[in-house]
Design an enzyme around this catalytic site. Structure first.
Site, mmCIF file in Angstrom:
data_model
loop_
_atom_site.group_PDB
_atom_site.id
_atom_site.type_symbol
_atom_site.label_atom_id
_atom_site.label_comp_id
_atom_site.label_asym_id
_atom_site.label_seq_id
_atom_site.Cartn_x
_atom_site.Cartn_y
_atom_site.Cartn_z
ATOM 1 N N SER A 102 0.826 -1.207 0.000
ATOM 2 C CA SER A 102 0.000 0.000 0.000
ATOM 3 C C SER A 102 0.857 1.252 0.000
ATOM 4 O O SER A 102 0.539 2.245 -0.679
ATOM 5 C CB SER A 102 -0.931 0.009 1.225
ATOM 6 N N GLU A 103 1.946 1.240 0.741
ATOM 7 C CA GLU A 103 2.837 2.405 0.778
ATOM 8 C C GLU A 103 3.471 2.648 -0.590
ATOM 9 O O GLU A 103 3.691 3.797 -0.984
ATOM 10 C CB GLU A 103 3.919 2.208 1.847
#
Length: 288
Positions: A102-103
């Protein structure tokens, strides 16, 4: 304020002077002030002690910087507890894999956009093994809705290659991380924060903007080359709730300390913010 200084009990004053007179303990001095006397007393000490003739000049800047650091940490964590944004990768049930990928997806993309796309990606590639076995073409295809799809796909593909090379393992320490497919300041910091449990800042352009405005307004430099901001960010997140403070700074930069038209008038940091101080000076000059 002078009356308050005089009315401090002798034991408290004695401890305060001991911490203050030891230059190596300036940070503990500021922490003690917050614990014992709250932010209002810090303001009194800022006015009475820093400007006093008995305080050596070299302490002045160190003291003021620590005051600003402590103030930011305290105020933003309090703000975050009441105003945090809710995203799936922040939930307790999110896996380490989901947090890290996600990052990567969040870079140069709004968090709200990634949140809408979250289930689509992780239903097709639910874990490290699935990512390691994905082809570049598959990754490019699923990345198209996010934009910059070729760039993102190549980064994820290289990450998958590294996982395959390690026999399905992810790096277990900092040395292995340096030799891995996790590249870039932001992603490696995220890996250390979420997986290795080290205190690291999620330093991107948003965090850089907030810190720059608060401490030292000026021209923005690419965070990869701005050593001053990197050092400051590492100092800021030295708290027990490191993960939450990282999220607090990112949320605050998105909702209040925005790129354009920041909401300075309602900012919880404007008491010490240098950007706000300068903007108020400009308003005063215009009114005159």
């Amino acid at each position: 304020s002078s009356d308050l200084i005089r009315n401090i009990n002798k034991e408290a004053y004695k401890k305060m002077r001991y911490l203050w007179d030891n230059s190596c303990m300036v940070k503990r001095f500021c922490q003690w002030l917050y614990e014992e006397w709250s932010e209002n007393f810090i303001f009194v000490c800022q006015e009475e002690m820093v400007k006093g003739t008995y305080v050596r000049f070299e302490y002045k800047l160190r003291f003021m910087r620590e005051v600003m650091v402590q103030y930011l940490q305290h105020r933003l964590l309090k703000w975050f507890d009441e105003n945090q944004r809710i995203f799936p990768w922040r939930e307790d049930r999110a896996t380490k894999y989901q947090q890290i990928v996600s990052e990567i997806l969040l870079q140069r993309t709004k968090a709200e956009t990634v949140a809408k796309y979250y289930d689509t990606f992780f239903s097709k590639f639910p874990d490290w093994n699935a990512l390691a076995n994905a082809s570049l073409e598959e990754l490019e295809e699923i990345m198209k809705p996010l934009g910059l799809y070729r760039h993102r796909a190549r980064r994820l593909y290289k990450l998958g290659e590294d996982i395959r090379r390690r026999g399905g393992r992810i790096p277990g320490n900092e040395n292995e991380l340096r030799d891995s497919g996790f590249i870039g300041l932001y992603v490696t910091n995220a890996f250390e924060l979420f997986i290795l449990r080290n205190r690291k800042p999620l330093l991107d352009v948003n965090m850089s903007r907030l810190l720059k405005r608060y401490f030292k307004p000026g021209d923005f430099i690419d965070v990869r080359h701005d050593k001053e901001i990197q050092e400051l960010a590492n100092d800021i997140i030295e708290v027990r709730r490191c993960k939450e403070l990282n999220w607090a700074i990112l949320d605050y930069a998105a909702l209040v300390c925005k790129t354009r038209n920041p909401l300075c008038g309602e900012c919880v940091l404007n008491k010490h913010c240098k950007y706000y101080e300068l903007s108020q000076g400009d308003v005063t000059e215009e009114s005159e």
